[in-house]
Design a protein around this motif. Structure first.
Motif, PDB file in Angstrom:
ATOM      1  N   LEU A 139       5.209   2.458  -5.284  1.00 43.10           N
ATOM      2  CA  LEU A 139       6.554   3.009  -5.152  1.00 43.10           C
ATOM      3  C   LEU A 139       7.579   2.244  -5.981  1.00 43.10           C
ATOM      4  N   MET A 140       7.141   1.233  -6.722  1.00 41.25           N
ATOM      5  CA  MET A 140       8.060   0.418  -7.529  1.00 41.25           C
ATOM      6  C   MET A 140       8.287   1.091  -8.882  1.00 41.25           C
ATOM      7  N   THR A 141       9.136   2.068  -8.907  1.00 43.05           N
ATOM      8  CA  THR A 141       9.327   2.874 -10.116  1.00 43.05           C
ATOM      9  C   THR A 141       9.948   2.093 -11.272  1.00 43.05           C
ATOM     10  N   SER A 142      10.541   0.924 -10.988  1.00 45.86           N
ATOM     11  CA  SER A 142      11.150   0.108 -12.050  1.00 45.86           C
ATOM     12  C   SER A 142      10.206  -0.952 -12.589  1.00 45.86           C
ATOM     13  N   LEU A 143       8.994  -1.042 -12.056  1.00 43.40           N
ATOM     14  CA  LEU A 143       8.083  -2.121 -12.405  1.00 43.40           C
ATOM     15  C   LEU A 143       7.647  -2.017 -13.870  1.00 43.40           C
ATOM     16  N   LYS A 144       7.820  -3.138 -14.608  1.00 42.07           N
ATOM     17  CA  LYS A 144       7.431  -3.195 -16.021  1.00 42.07           C
ATOM     18  C   LYS A 144       6.246  -4.134 -16.257  1.00 42.07           C
ATOM     19  N   TYR A 145       6.076  -5.112 -15.379  1.00 41.66           N
ATOM     20  CA  TYR A 145       5.051  -6.143 -15.573  1.00 41.66           C
ATOM     21  C   TYR A 145       4.372  -6.413 -14.237  1.00 41.66           C
ATOM     22  N   LEU A 146       3.044  -6.242 -14.191  1.00 42.55           N
ATOM     23  CA  LEU A 146       2.276  -6.503 -12.974  1.00 42.55           C
ATOM     24  C   LEU A 146       1.070  -7.361 -13.334  1.00 42.55           C
ATOM     25  N   ASN A 147       0.980  -8.547 -12.723  1.00 40.69           N
ATOM     26  CA  ASN A 147      -0.104  -9.483 -13.015  1.00 40.69           C
ATOM     27  C   ASN A 147      -0.693  -9.995 -11.705  1.00 40.69           C
ATOM     28  N   VAL A 148      -1.930  -9.598 -11.419  1.00 37.90           N
ATOM     29  CA  VAL A 148      -2.647 -10.111 -10.246  1.00 37.90           C
ATOM     30  C   VAL A 148      -3.984 -10.710 -10.682  1.00 37.90           C
ATOM     31  N   ALA A 149      -4.046 -11.230 -11.894  1.00 46.26           N
ATOM     32  CA  ALA A 149      -5.289 -11.762 -12.455  1.00 46.26           C
ATOM     33  C   ALA A 149      -5.757 -13.000 -11.695  1.00 46.26           C
ATOM     34  N   HIS A 150      -7.059 -13.308 -11.847  1.00 40.91           N
ATOM     35  CA  HIS A 150      -7.650 -14.522 -11.289  1.00 40.91           C
ATOM     36  C   HIS A 150      -7.445 -14.623  -9.781  1.00 40.91           C
ATOM     37  N   ASN A 151      -7.737 -13.526  -9.096  1.00 35.79           N
ATOM     38  CA  ASN A 151      -7.772 -13.518  -7.641  1.00 35.79           C
ATOM     39  C   ASN A 151      -9.146 -13.028  -7.206  1.00 35.79           C
ATOM     40  N   GLN A 152      -9.269 -12.606  -5.956  1.00 35.81           N
ATOM     41  CA  GLN A 152     -10.523 -12.051  -5.450  1.00 35.81           C
ATOM     42  C   GLN A 152     -10.281 -10.665  -4.851  1.00 35.81           C
ATOM     43  N   ILE A 153      -9.374  -9.925  -5.468  1.00 34.20           N
ATOM     44  CA  ILE A 153      -9.050  -8.580  -4.990  1.00 34.20           C
ATOM     45  C   ILE A 153     -10.240  -7.677  -5.274  1.00 34.20           C
ATOM     46  N   ASN A 154     -10.647  -6.867  -4.285  1.00 33.68           N
ATOM     47  CA  ASN A 154     -11.884  -6.121  -4.428  1.00 33.68           C
ATOM     48  C   ASN A 154     -11.695  -4.645  -4.097  1.00 33.68           C
ATOM     49  N   GLY A 155     -12.793  -3.906  -4.167  1.00 32.78           N
ATOM     50  CA  GLY A 155     -12.768  -2.485  -3.853  1.00 32.78           C
ATOM     51  C   GLY A 155     -12.329  -1.643  -5.041  1.00 32.78           C
ATOM     52  N   GLU A 156     -12.253  -0.345  -4.807  1.00 39.98           N
ATOM     53  CA  GLU A 156     -11.863   0.575  -5.868  1.00 39.98           C
ATOM     54  C   GLU A 156     -10.349   0.641  -5.989  1.00 39.98           C
ATOM     55  N   LEU A 157      -9.887   0.793  -7.203  1.00 40.10           N
ATOM     56  CA  LEU A 157      -8.450   0.985  -7.427  1.00 40.10           C
ATOM     57  C   LEU A 157      -8.055   2.355  -6.915  1.00 40.10           C
ATOM     58  N   GLN A 158      -7.021   2.415  -6.105  1.00 36.00           N
ATOM     59  CA  GLN A 158      -6.567   3.695  -5.591  1.00 36.00           C
ATOM     60  C   GLN A 158      -5.755   4.427  -6.656  1.00 36.00           C
ATOM     61  N   ASP A 159      -5.626   5.729  -6.491  1.00 33.29           N
ATOM     62  CA  ASP A 159      -4.863   6.538  -7.444  1.00 33.29           C
ATOM     63  C   ASP A 159      -3.375   6.373  -7.146  1.00 33.29           C
ATOM     64  N   MET A 160      -2.829   5.221  -7.501  1.00 28.18           N
ATOM     65  CA  MET A 160      -1.500   4.824  -7.060  1.00 28.18           C
ATOM     66  C   MET A 160      -0.546   4.507  -8.205  1.00 28.18           C
ATOM     67  N   PHE A 161      -0.873   4.955  -9.412  1.00 32.55           N
ATOM     68  CA  PHE A 161      -0.077   4.555 -10.569  1.00 32.55           C
ATOM     69  C   PHE A 161       0.775   5.687 -11.128  1.00 32.55           C
ATOM     70  N   GLY A 162       0.819   6.810 -10.425  1.00 26.74           N
ATOM     71  CA  GLY A 162       1.507   7.988 -10.941  1.00 26.74           C
ATOM     72  C   GLY A 162       3.005   7.820 -11.131  1.00 26.74           C
ATOM     73  N   LYS A 163       3.640   6.941 -10.333  1.00 34.36           N
ATOM     74  CA  LYS A 163       5.090   6.769 -10.416  1.00 34.36           C
ATOM     75  C   LYS A 163       5.495   5.554 -11.255  1.00 34.36           C
ATOM     76  N   LEU A 164       4.512   4.855 -11.811  1.00 38.31           N
ATOM     77  CA  LEU A 164       4.811   3.611 -12.528  1.00 38.31           C
ATOM     78  C   LEU A 164       4.948   3.863 -14.030  1.00 38.31           C
ATOM     79  N   SER A 165       5.767   4.815 -14.386  1.00 38.58           N
ATOM     80  CA  SER A 165       5.906   5.197 -15.796  1.00 38.58           C
ATOM     81  C   SER A 165       6.611   4.129 -16.627  1.00 38.58           C
ATOM     82  N   SER A 166       7.248   3.143 -15.985  1.00 37.63           N
ATOM     83  CA  SER A 166       7.917   2.067 -16.736  1.00 37.63           C
ATOM     84  C   SER A 166       6.994   0.890 -17.021  1.00 37.63           C
ATOM     85  N   LEU A 167       5.802   0.884 -16.447  1.00 37.66           N
ATOM     86  CA  LEU A 167       4.908  -0.264 -16.560  1.00 37.66           C
ATOM     87  C   LEU A 167       4.398  -0.427 -17.997  1.00 37.66           C
ATOM     88  N   SER A 168       4.645  -1.584 -18.579  1.00 40.39           N
ATOM     89  CA  SER A 168       4.183  -1.843 -19.945  1.00 40.39           C
ATOM     90  C   SER A 168       3.022  -2.825 -19.976  1.00 40.39           C
TER      91      SER A 168
END
Length: 683
Positions: free
Chosen positions: A134-163
């Motif tokens: 829901l963060m429509t203003s998000l431009k930068y997202l970094n969650v590297a080097h963690n242990q996040i698992n499972g399938e990526l959900q279809d949750m990127f439809g509103k992140l049109s600003s993400l570069s």
């Protein structure tokens, strides 16, 4: 003169720190965050009581006026959690907690208006929270080097600003979500060192400059559009040789994602391919219509001639000057407008009519191929369920019966056998089984840890079955209202809040993340299944079209639905409120064995939800008084909002989730349980 004296007096009496005072909601969020991080000494000037983050220059905090805009606490060796009031930081645009020891799940209630979020190297596990979607203003997202698992959900439809998106060095599995194709400004993407599978075709049309997909389990071919960028792709199972040509109808230069950006269509000589296709198809259609009427006219004349020549030898077709010659003329005219081989166009499929023969079925458009779902044969499922025996029956609803199935390899699944009457209004029978396949395709794309996962399907010999993951603890309804109370332990208060929160997150995903929104239509405790650790899964998602309105239970549906039969996301919220009432009271939504005034749970309970004494008497006796009173009261407040008669006053599920997250965190922090002497000021 008097005015000047008043101004001077006000300046003298005014607090010297007025310009530095931090917005109270922001200051409160940071104090709670400080407590969650175990009050570390390296956060100089931070305090858990009082203090002024903006005015006192708390370490890593930047403000604009009285509102916190940046938090940068990277690499400080912090541990603990980030508190439960982060959503209050509505002006925060930069949140950097990277390279700390926050080994837990990423908090769900994140600041809503972030432009930069950096949680790299924090030891997080679990999944990405849907609040990110829901963060429509998000431009930068970094969650590297963690242990996040499972399938990526279809949750990127509103992140049109993400570069920039960095998911590298985690444990992600499954295919890349289709909503990646909507990241229209993505220039840098780092997906390396995960367990992703499938193809990367969904990235083909993005404006990427840097892409790293190395060391995954990707397969297929690398799209040609990605070969001219800075691409790192080693450590995958790519197909060798040249990629196959695109299927007919695919625009030159890329895949058609359905939601194409304006830049993805190119003009040729001022007229694009769609216009050319329209002109050519129109000419073909007009030519066909002309040919039809000419032949019809000639056939009538020929019929008259045949009657006149009844006693004469029948003329050969080759000697007939009418009809055939003109048909050849029309064919020649149409041939003049044939599409050049260099133009790859596909006309729209012909509309089917009842008068068409069944032999024409191949002219129909192809069905959508289900994603991430296996096709089972009816024979396999019959063997696994012992011919759908009553011994394997584990549930029954308005759409069909559910059976336990065990295959030879020991795998256990749940098989829903759709009733032949279900979905009669939309044609689930005969050649219209494509409707069922569309439903399967849509359900297979629903990916959320609190939604039951579709494993496969069967569509053979007029049978329609859905195969789901098997959850050993059954439904919440059975657990709350089972007759044998000795067979299982009763749910604790924290279990109940946890189940409510999981179900709320599932509905938030359906309503606010899925595009378009998915209305469940049958939210009730019987459709909330529980795994071995009592994590809830909402079942029957995506099956609303199969459920006739008349089959819905009047005791758990919203008032406006019983009047009009029309369902909305707000009627789902009402059904969720009824389920929360069941968790609170342990009662069924409707119980004929009770006195008339107590048979309908909502009608009986609603007037008492804000009366603390009455509330204490309503609580499920199985809890034996072991619950925090304030937590109980807040739980009741959420219920009251959800079951309001007017749908417009019911909250969105994202607000329900936020309230339940706060409630659960406060309950964990208090670590108190109370006996039967419940008092409003305790908890």
């Amino acid at each position: 003169m008097r005015m000047r004296m008043w101004v001077l007096l006000l300046l003298v009496l005014a607090p010297s720190s007025v310009n530095g005072d931090t917005d109270q909601s922001h200051a409160s969020a940071l104090r709670i965050m400080y407590q969650g991080l175990n009050s570390p000494g390296q956060l100089t000037k931070w305090t858990s009581n009082g203090g002024d983050p903006c005015g006192d220059n708390w370490k890593g905090v930047k403000c604009s006026g009285s509102r916190v805009t940046e938090i940068n606490l990277s690499g400080l060796g912090l541990s603990g959690n980030l508190g439960y009031q982060l959503t209050s930081l509505t002006s925060l645009t930069n949140f950097d907690m990277s390279n700390n020891n926050l080994g837990n799940e990423i908090p769900y209630n994140l600041p809503p208006n972030l432009q930069r979020l950096n949680f790299a190297g924090c030891g997080f596990h679990g999944s990405l929270p849907y609040s990110i979607s829901l963060m429509t203003s998000l431009k930068y997202l970094n969650v590297a080097h963690n242990q996040i698992n499972g399938e990526l959900q279809d949750m990127f439809g509103k992140l049109s600003s993400l570069s920039t998106l960095d998911l590298s060095f985690n444990l992600f599995t499954g295919n890349l979500p289709e909503s990646f194709s909507l990241l229209s400004r993505a220039t840098d993407m780092y997906l390396q060192s995960n367990k992703f599978t499938g193809s990367i075709d969904v990235l083909a049309d993005l404006p990427l400059k840097n892409l790293n997909v190395a060391n995954n389990k990707f397969s297929g071919w690398v799209p040609s559009q990605l070969k001219n960028i800075n691409l790192q792709k080693d450590g995958n199972s790519w197909n060798s040789g040249s990629a196959p040509p695109p299927p007919p109808g695919t625009p030159a230069g890329g895949r058609n994602h359905g939601n194409m950006s304006p830049s993805s269509t190119k003009n040729t000589g001022g007229v694009n391919g769609g216009v050319i296709a329209g002109i050519v198809i129109s000419i073909l259609v007009v030519g066909a219509v002309i040919a039809f009427f000419l032949l019809r006219k000639r056939s009538r004349k020929a019929h008259t001639d045949v009657e006149k020549m009844e006693n004469q030898p029948f003329a050969s077709l080759a000697s007939e000057p009418h009809g055939i010659q003109e048909l050849k003329s029309v064919q020649a005219s149409i041939k003049a407008f044939e599409i050049p081989s260099s133009v790859n166009l596909k006309p729209p499929p012909l509309e089917r009519h009842k008068s068409f023969n069944n032999d024409d079925i191949s002219a129909k458009p192809p069905k959508k191929a289900p994603t991430n779902a296996m096709s089972y044969s009816i024979a396999d499922l019959q063997m696994a369920t012992n011919s759908f025996s009553a011994d394997n029956l584990i549930g029954e609803g308005s759409t069909g019966r559910v059976f336990r199935a065990q295959f030879e390899d020991g795998k256990v699944v749940a098989v829903k056998k759709i009733n032949s009457s279900a979905g009669a209004g939309i044609g689930i029978s005969g050649v219209l089984s494509e409707t069922f396949m569309d439903i399967v395709s849509d359900i297979s794309r629903l990916r959320h840890p609190n939604v039951t996962q579709l494993v496969g399907y069967c569509c053979e010999h007029g049978q329609h079955l859905l195969v789901y993951e098997f959850l050993k603890n059954g439904s919440l309804y059975d657990l709350l209202h089972q007759s044998d109370e000795c067979s299982r332990k009763p749910l604790t208060w924290n279990d109940r809040v946890k189940i409510a929160l999981g179900a709320a997150r599932a509905l938030e995903y359906l309503h606010e993340v899925c595009l378009p929104s998915v209305i469940h239509k049958s939210v009730k405790s019987g459709n909330i299944l529980l795994d071995s650790e009592l994590n809830p899964r909402l079942s029957d998602c995506g099956l609303a079209s199969l459920v006739p309105d008349a089959d819905q239970e009047l005791d758990s549906i919203a008032p406006e639905v019983s009047m009009s039969g029309h369902y909305t996301i707000k009627s789902d919220v009402y059904g969720f409120g009824v389920t929360m009432l069941e968790l609170l009271t342990g009662r069924k939504p409707f119980d004929r064995l009770r006195t008339r005034s107590e048979q309908c749970l909502v009608r009986w309970a609603t007037p008492q939800l804000h009366d603390i004494d009455a509330l204490a008497k309503m609580v499920d006796p199985a809890l034996k008084g072991l619950y925090p009173v304030k937590s109980l009261s807040r739980f009741a407040d959420v219920i009251a909002l959800c079951v309001q008669p007017e749908p417009e006053f019911r909250p969105p599920m994202s607000e329900v989730v936020e309230a339940l997250v706060r409630l659960l965190q406060r309950t964990d922090m208090s670590k108190r349980t109370l006996g039967n002497d419940v008092r409003p000021h305790d908890g």
